[in-house]
Design a protein around this motif. Sequence first.
Motif, PDB file in Angstrom:
ATOM      1  N   ASN A  19      25.585   8.348  58.253  1.00 36.21           N
ATOM      2  CA  ASN A  19      24.404   8.206  57.401  1.00 36.21           C
ATOM      3  C   ASN A  19      23.624   9.513  57.302  1.00 36.21           C
ATOM      4  N   THR A  20      23.697  10.337  58.379  1.00 41.52           N
ATOM      5  CA  THR A  20      23.037  11.652  58.341  1.00 41.52           C
ATOM      6  C   THR A  20      23.761  12.570  57.363  1.00 41.52           C
ATOM      7  N   VAL A  21      25.090  12.553  57.409  1.00 41.40           N
ATOM      8  CA  VAL A  21      25.887  13.361  56.477  1.00 41.40           C
ATOM      9  C   VAL A  21      25.605  12.932  55.044  1.00 41.40           C
ATOM     10  N   GLN A  22      25.562  11.635  54.822  1.00 44.36           N
ATOM     11  CA  GLN A  22      25.301  11.107  53.481  1.00 44.36           C
ATOM     12  C   GLN A  22      23.919  11.541  53.005  1.00 44.36           C
ATOM     13  N   SER A  23      22.929  11.504  53.915  1.00 42.08           N
ATOM     14  CA  SER A  23      21.576  11.923  53.563  1.00 42.08           C
ATOM     15  C   SER A  23      21.531  13.403  53.198  1.00 42.08           C
ATOM     16  N   GLN A  24      22.254  14.229  53.978  1.00 40.73           N
ATOM     17  CA  GLN A  24      22.297  15.664  53.690  1.00 40.73           C
ATOM     18  C   GLN A  24      22.958  15.932  52.343  1.00 40.73           C
ATOM     19  N   SER A  26      23.087  13.867  49.808  1.00 44.20           N
ATOM     20  CA  SER A  26      22.175  13.409  48.756  1.00 44.20           C
ATOM     21  C   SER A  26      21.046  14.409  48.543  1.00 44.20           C
ATOM     22  N   SER A  27      20.545  14.998  49.640  1.00 43.55           N
ATOM     23  CA  SER A  27      19.482  16.001  49.532  1.00 43.55           C
ATOM     24  C   SER A  27      19.947  17.195  48.707  1.00 43.55           C
ATOM     25  N   GLU A  28      21.160  17.660  48.987  1.00 41.30           N
ATOM     26  CA  GLU A  28      21.701  18.791  48.240  1.00 41.30           C
ATOM     27  C   GLU A  28      21.946  18.426  46.783  1.00 41.30           C
ATOM     28  N   GLU A  29      22.397  17.193  46.559  1.00 40.12           N
ATOM     29  CA  GLU A  29      22.633  16.720  45.189  1.00 40.12           C
ATOM     30  C   GLU A  29      21.329  16.707  44.392  1.00 40.12           C
ATOM     31  N   ILE A  30      20.263  16.211  45.026  1.00 39.32           N
ATOM     32  CA  ILE A  30      18.953  16.152  44.373  1.00 39.32           C
ATOM     33  C   ILE A  30      18.425  17.556  44.102  1.00 39.32           C
ATOM     34  N   ARG A  31      18.526  18.434  45.102  1.00 40.40           N
ATOM     35  CA  ARG A  31      18.050  19.803  44.941  1.00 40.40           C
ATOM     36  C   ARG A  31      18.784  20.506  43.794  1.00 40.40           C
ATOM     37  N   ALA A  32      20.109  20.330  43.754  1.00 45.46           N
ATOM     38  CA  ALA A  32      20.918  20.965  42.707  1.00 45.46           C
ATOM     39  C   ALA A  32      20.547  20.418  41.333  1.00 45.46           C
ATOM     40  N   MET A  33      20.332  19.110  41.250  1.00 43.57           N
ATOM     41  CA  MET A  33      19.986  18.491  39.969  1.00 43.57           C
ATOM     42  C   MET A  33      18.638  18.986  39.458  1.00 43.57           C
ATOM     43  N   LEU A  34      17.628  19.041  40.343  1.00 49.30           N
ATOM     44  CA  LEU A  34      16.308  19.499  39.935  1.00 49.30           C
ATOM     45  C   LEU A  34      16.309  20.988  39.607  1.00 49.30           C
ATOM     46  N   ASN A  35      17.085  21.780  40.368  1.00 48.04           N
ATOM     47  CA  ASN A  35      17.196  23.215  40.076  1.00 48.04           C
ATOM     48  C   ASN A  35      17.836  23.454  38.712  1.00 48.04           C
ATOM     49  N   THR A 119       9.928  22.009  49.698  1.00 45.58           N
ATOM     50  CA  THR A 119       9.465  22.052  51.082  1.00 45.58           C
ATOM     51  C   THR A 119      10.009  20.914  51.926  1.00 45.58           C
ATOM     52  N   ASN A 120      10.395  19.807  51.286  1.00 44.69           N
ATOM     53  CA  ASN A 120      10.908  18.671  52.064  1.00 44.69           C
ATOM     54  C   ASN A 120      11.627  17.692  51.136  1.00 44.69           C
ATOM     55  N   ILE A 121      12.813  17.258  51.560  1.00 45.20           N
ATOM     56  CA  ILE A 121      13.551  16.223  50.834  1.00 45.20           C
ATOM     57  C   ILE A 121      13.967  15.151  51.835  1.00 45.20           C
ATOM     58  N   GLN A 122      13.435  13.965  51.663  1.00 49.34           N
ATOM     59  CA  GLN A 122      13.764  12.839  52.542  1.00 49.34           C
ATOM     60  C   GLN A 122      14.551  11.799  51.750  1.00 49.34           C
ATOM     61  N   VAL A 123      15.701  11.413  52.274  1.00 46.57           N
ATOM     62  CA  VAL A 123      16.543  10.425  51.599  1.00 46.57           C
ATOM     63  C   VAL A 123      16.754   9.229  52.512  1.00 46.57           C
ATOM     64  N   ASN A 124      16.529   8.039  51.964  1.00 51.88           N
ATOM     65  CA  ASN A 124      16.760   6.800  52.697  1.00 51.88           C
ATOM     66  C   ASN A 124      17.522   5.842  51.789  1.00 51.88           C
ATOM     67  N   ASP A 125      18.846   5.792  51.997  1.00 50.51           N
ATOM     68  CA  ASP A 125      19.728   4.984  51.146  1.00 50.51           C
ATOM     69  C   ASP A 125      19.600   5.434  49.684  1.00 50.51           C
ATOM     70  N   ASP A 126      19.101   4.540  48.815  1.00 49.41           N
ATOM     71  CA  ASP A 126      19.016   4.893  47.387  1.00 49.41           C
ATOM     72  C   ASP A 126      17.612   5.332  46.984  1.00 49.41           C
ATOM     73  N   GLN A 127      16.765   5.643  47.984  1.00 48.35           N
ATOM     74  CA  GLN A 127      15.413   6.111  47.709  1.00 48.35           C
ATOM     75  C   GLN A 127      15.250   7.532  48.248  1.00 48.35           C
ATOM     76  N   ALA A 128      14.442   8.328  47.575  1.00 50.33           N
ATOM     77  CA  ALA A 128      14.206   9.699  48.044  1.00 50.33           C
ATOM     78  C   ALA A 128      12.778  10.119  47.735  1.00 50.33           C
ATOM     79  N   PHE A 129      12.244  10.984  48.604  1.00 48.85           N
ATOM     80  CA  PHE A 129      10.914  11.557  48.397  1.00 48.85           C
ATOM     81  C   PHE A 129      11.042  13.063  48.519  1.00 48.85           C
ATOM     82  N   ILE A 130      10.611  13.782  47.483  1.00 45.28           N
ATOM     83  CA  ILE A 130      10.781  15.233  47.427  1.00 45.28           C
ATOM     84  C   ILE A 130       9.414  15.889  47.324  1.00 45.28           C
ATOM     85  N   GLU A 131       9.143  16.812  48.238  1.00 40.13           N
ATOM     86  CA  GLU A 131       7.902  17.580  48.207  1.00 40.13           C
ATOM     87  C   GLU A 131       8.208  18.991  47.717  1.00 40.13           C
TER      88      GLU A 131
END
Length: 199
Positions: A19-24, A26-35, A119-131
């Motif tokens: 689940n940690t690998v999956q979260s990491q 997802s974080s990279e996926e979100i960062r890449a998409m927003l970038n 500054t921060n990307i938190q992923v919990n299953d299908d939810q995420a919070f990005i600062e």
Amino acid sequence: MFKTLIILVFSILFTVPSNTVQSQNSSEEIRAMLNERDAEIKELLGPGDIEYTQAQRDELKDIINDVIYYRAMAQVALGNTYNEISEEDREEFVSLFSTIIRDNSLNRLDIYRAEVAYTNIQVNDDQAFIETTAELEDVRTAVDYNMRKIDGNWMITDMTIDSVSTAESYNRQFQSIIRQRGFDALLQSLRRRAARAST
């Protein structure tokens, strides 16, 4: 026996939970998409102080807004009323709300030229919070995103700018109108605003 225990301890220490690998990931996926979205907007904006064609403005609207899940934002904006109205009214409300949000997104195009730091990307299953922190002309603004994974894609369900939630801000406006004049009055007001946005 001791050797076996040592191997077991090291295997525990250096095994990353799935689940940690999956979260990491997802974080990279979100960062890449927003970038990628940020780069597309900046490329289309070009240098400052230029006039944009209607085609360019429409393309900007698409890039800026196509990652927003309007239904979720509209549900928060309308509060309990969302579940109390008819399906027909609900669909019209979401449509009008999305039209107004899309139109408002072009009110200040210069803000999309800001440099963004995550500054921060938190992923919990299908939810995420990005600062994030957006910096423009030496002014820093905190911009946070609530996101949800829908049909395999990460979508924005709310944006908070300097601690002010977009969805909750609309909720306060809409509830005030509903309390004073009712939902039908709100719908009429949104129809007029959406009509102006379409012209």
